[in-house]
Design an enzyme around this catalytic site. Structure first.
Site, short mmCIF file in Angstrom:
data_model
loop_
_atom_site.label_atom_id
_atom_site.label_comp_id
_atom_site.label_asym_id
_atom_site.label_seq_id
_atom_site.Cartn_x
_atom_site.Cartn_y
_atom_site.Cartn_z
N GLU A 75 0.83 -1.22 0.00
CA GLU A 75 0.00 0.00 0.00
C GLU A 75 0.86 1.27 0.00
O GLU A 75 0.72 2.16 0.84
CB GLU A 75 -0.96 -0.02 1.19
CG GLU A 75 -1.89 -1.21 1.12
CD GLU A 75 -2.99 -1.23 2.19
OE1 GLU A 75 -3.01 -0.35 3.06
OE2 GLU A 75 -3.83 -2.14 2.11
N GLU B 62 -3.83 -9.14 0.41
CA GLU B 62 -4.32 -8.87 1.77
C GLU B 62 -5.83 -8.71 1.71
O GLU B 62 -6.34 -7.99 0.85
CB GLU B 62 -3.66 -7.59 2.30
CG GLU B 62 -4.00 -7.27 3.72
CD GLU B 62 -3.24 -6.04 4.23
OE1 GLU B 62 -2.05 -5.84 3.88
OE2 GLU B 62 -3.85 -5.26 4.97
C1 GAL Z 1 -4.07 -2.50 5.51
C2 GAL Z 1 -2.58 -2.47 5.78
C3 GAL Z 1 -2.23 -3.32 6.98
C4 GAL Z 1 -3.16 -3.04 8.11
C5 GAL Z 1 -4.56 -3.28 7.66
C6 GAL Z 1 -5.60 -3.11 8.75
O1 GAL Z 1 -4.48 -1.47 4.71
O2 GAL Z 1 -1.88 -2.95 4.68
O3 GAL Z 1 -0.91 -3.09 7.36
O4 GAL Z 1 -2.99 -1.71 8.48
O5 GAL Z 1 -4.87 -2.38 6.63
O6 GAL Z 1 -6.90 -3.31 8.22
#
Ligand code: GAL
Length: 802
Positions: free
Chosen positions: A414, A494
């Site tokens: 991100e 993710e």
């Molecule tokens: C994502 C990020 C993670 C964590 C997660 C929590 O956007 O990549 O590191 O912060 O959100 O939902």
């Protein structure tokens, strides 16, 4: 068995006879820190030294502190300035060797000195590095002094980082001609079931003698030597690269189910005398990602079901421990996972060794930021990116490229430079980073992208092999139709970010809480900082497990997913402010106790019979309760309250489980029976628990090694007279250890518990459970742990220390 023993014996003989060896350098260190964040040298100097054992994390020793500059996203634990010192005397036999010190990781901004000579500075807190000590060393009984300074000026991280020398340190004695650190590269360019071509490239330093040769011996999975390759080396005062090749017939392929490993032992000999020995473990497998059909390993389709994991080990903080990492991976395997994403940084090398042995498909990630800050952490790595990214990324790839568990590199998560428009800097950086990786390895490169517009710079760079998508589950359908035009495969780098506290349930279960940041918890949120463990809570940018899984299972082109996260971790306690200080995202809580969703995954991704009922069965008579049942290998579930059937249900369409919502609670027994073709598959019963009556302690392993590292984990349950778990018990548990061990840390999985993790002998239970992590003192004998609590019958476990 015999053959494993055989390999162990060979390696033992190697270690004792070897001219040169690498050994842990963790003992005998002194330490001091000033946690004031001002990085005031004078204040640090005034502090007294105290002995510590490495790996060591000084932040986890601090009290949880709402004023910590790390914020609660850094677990409200302080960093500051720390100093380590070690004095050592070298044997005169080491005089003619080349001696190096290897740090697997120091958080962060470390500087190292030997005998007053500065060896270097390394800003990145997650990278491994080495320094040569040789020219600065003293012999003949004289003392050598190593000094390591680490700066953790906060805030520099979106999660808990830990502080100090939190990974292993090694002293590496090599001969005058030696294999460079991370100097082997073993690849398998042609693999089939019948044969595999193995390329072994070895970097040798300082071959100055005519009679120097490299002997590489390959051992199979049973430790049997199958081939030795010999290559004479050129006389060359610098570095040379040697390519050796071998073809293996009917290779034992590495797979998720059978993670077979080979070993290559490289020996450098001068006039027949061994100068250096270097061991590399590797695997033989082949794989590809198909844009429409997904991921194939050894020609078989495999869905990657992975978890993102941060590096902390809960109550142990960031200080690495192999048994604690192995336990995490075993728990995750148990729910059917086969993948790990090392979010968002290079992991401890031992984590990859475990993934190699246990069969995990790793997305190995390097950076969470590039040149720009993300989320207002002014002291983060972006300050150093320009100067250091090439070296850090190179070292990361060199260190990890022999691991068969590593299937892809992720150059960023991100990254703010994603956002396109006129600003194209992100494209150039992506190309530069991918080029660095490709010079060293040909595995696919990806990045986690949460910006899914077509002007995404990472996508537009054209350089990524696989497009990593974070969240945006409503767009997954479009991935099959090329969300980003081109022909690149996708991976869900993710997803989910569901939120839950183990054993806490908010009804009605079908109203979903999308909670981001709750400032005034008296108006929204729960006053005790809990989140519901039904499938009804997630971050607003994300989804529940149920929502994400249904879609993931629907689209064959989704090659894999890495859910956020396997375990709760320290820091980032979305959605709550302090005193919440650890995350709610885990499928497993921070103590290692599964939340309910664990059994949802297990029912979908394992063949083992699963029948799991939630919630607990301790409510107010007449209260309306939603009951959910996770099950597999059966066509229907029948639910009974006090032996009265309340109905049968089957999963319809894409249902992942069944809901019996709106039941009127009456104390007694809640029973579920799963059946296939009318035959009972499983039966499970939850009973209304009475008053807490006794404790039950259970240890995960009764025999451990007499070292500081082989930690036993003890689970304590608070139960009633009949042995039912008391689901809201929060009794204070008191621990007493006798024998050759001590308490290392205590936990209970509650995200807003402010008792310190270590240096303590008591901690409350949370929702009926507690955890004690025990450590052996180093001597053989017995450890006995007694757990007691006022008014309850105590429990004792004993552990043999061998
Ligand atoms: C994502 C990020 C993670 C964590 C997660 C929590 O956007 O990549 O590191 O912060 O959100 O939902």
């Amino acid at each position: 068995m015999m053959s494993r023993f055989y390999l162990a014996l060979i390696l033992l003989v190697c270690a004792t006879n070897s001219f040169a060896q690498k050994s842990k350098f963790n003992d005998g260190w002194l330490f001091k820190a000033d946690t004031a964040n001002s990085l005031n040298e004078k204040a640090l100097q005034a502090k007294p030294w105290r002995p510590v054992a490495l790996p060591h994390d000084w932040s986890i020793e601090q009290p949880f502190d709402g004023n910590s500059p790390s914020g609660n996203r850094g677990a409200a634990l302080r960093g500051g300035l720390g100093m380590y010192q070690k004095e050592f005397i070298l044997n005169n036999a080491d005089k003619n060797k080349r001696i190096f010190i290897v740090f697997d990781g120091v958080y962060m901004n470390s500087t190292v000195w030997i005998n007053g000579h500065k060896l270097g500075t390394r800003p990145f807190g997650y990278i491994s590095f080495e320094y040569e000590l040789t020219p600065h060393l003293k012999f003949n009984g004289q003392k050598n002094t190593l000094l390591v300074r680490a700066e953790n000026k906060q805030p520099n991280s979106r999660w808990y980082s830990g502080s100090g020398i939190y990974r292993n340190v090694w002293l590496d004695r090599r001969g005058n001609t030696f294999v460079k650190n991370w100097g082997t590269y073993i690849s398998t360019p042609q693999v089939s079931r019948h044969s595999a071509l193995v390329n072994i490239e070895t970097k040798i330093v300082d071959a100055n003698n005519q009679q120097t040769e490299l002997q590489t011996t390959i051992y199979d999975k049973n430790g049997k030597a199958i081939k030795t390759l010999v290559q004479a080396l050129a006389v060359n005062s610098g570095e040379q690269s040697v390519l050796q090749q071998v073809t293996l017939a009917n290779p034992d392929l590495w797979s998720v189910e059978t993670p077979n490993l080979y070993t290559a032992v490289s020996r450098v000999l001068v006039n027949g005398k061994e100068q250096h020995r270097y061991t590399t473990s590797f695997g033989v497998r082949h794989f590809y990602f198909d844009q429409q059909k997904g991921f194939f390993l050894n020609d078989k389709p495999v869905k990657i079901i992975g978890a993102c994991m941060h590096h902390d080990l809960g109550a142990l903080g960031a200080a690495i421990n192999v048994r604690a990492m192995e336990r995490q991976l075993q728990i995750l395997k148990g729910m059917g996972l086969n993948g790990i994403r090392t979010s968002h940084n290079p992991p401890a090398p031992e984590l990859l060794d475990l993934c190699d042995k246990m069969g995990f498909i790793v997305m190995n990630e390097t950076f969470d930021v590039w040149s720009r800050d993300k989320e207002n952490t002014p002291y983060n790595y972006s300050l150093y990116f320009k100067e250091w990214h090439e070296k850090d990324l190179t070292d990361h790839i060199l260190r990890d490229r022999n691991h068969p568990s590593v299937f892809m590199w992720s150059v960023g998560n991100e990254i703010p430079e994603q956002q396109g428009g006129k600003d194209t800097v992100g494209r150039n950086i992506t190309r530069a980073l991918v080029n660095i990786v490709k010079r060293l390895d040909n595995r696919p490169v990806t990045a986690g992208m949460n910006y899914t517009q077509n002007d995404n710079n990472l996508y537009l760079s054209g350089a990524l092999d696989i497009l990593g998508i974070n969240y945006h589950h409503k767009q997954w359908e479009d991935l099959g139709k090329n969300l980003f035009p081109g022909n690149k495969p996708y991976i869900l780098a993710e997803n989910t970010s569901a939120l839950a506290t183990r054993g806490h349930y908010d009804m009605p279960s079908d109203s979903i809480r999308r909670w981001a940041g709750i400032k005034d918890i008296t108006k929204t949120g729960n006053p005790d900082y809990t989140m519901s463990a039904y499938e009804n809570a997630s971050a607003p940018w994300a989804s529940t497990n149920e929502e994400a899984l249904k879609l993931f299972l629907k689209y064959p082109y989704l090659s894999g997913m890495y859910l956020w996260t396997g375990f709760d971790y320290l820091g980032e306690p979305t959605p709550y402010p302090f005193p919440a200080r650890s995350s709610y995202f885990g499928i497993v809580d921070i103590a290692g106790f599964p939340k309910d969703s664990y059994y949802l995954y297990k029912s979908v991704f394992t063949k083992e019979n699963v029948l799991h009922v939630l919630p607990h069965w301790n409510w107010t008579p007449g209260q309306v309760i939603d009951v959910h049942v996770y099950f597999n290998n059966a066509d229907e579930v029948e639910l009974f309250v006090n032996n009265q059937s309340v109905g049968k249900k089957s999963k319809q369409a894409d249902d992942l489980f069944v809901r019996f919502n709106g039941l009127k609670f009456e104390p007694g027994e809640l029973k579920a029976v799963s059946r296939k073709n009318g035959n009972v598959v499983m039966q499970t019963v939850k009973r209304t628990a009475g008053k807490a009556y006794r404790l039950v302690a259970a240890v995960d392993r009764n025999t451990i090694n007499a070292d500081h590292e082989d930690l036993p984990f003890v689970k304590i349950s608070v139960v009633d007279k009949d042995g039912n778990l008391v689901p809201d018990a929060n009794n204070t548990l008191r621990y007493r250890v006798q024998g050759t061990g001590k308490i290392r840390a205590l936990d209970n999985g509650y995200q807003a518990d402010l008792e310190p993790y270590s240096n303590t002998s008591y901690r409350k239970a949370y929702n009926g459970l507690g955890l004690a992590i025990i450590q052996a003192s180093g001597q053989k004998g017995k450890i006995s742990l007694q757990v007691s609590s006022e008014g309850l019958q105590p429990s004792t476990v004993t552990i043999d220390v061998k």
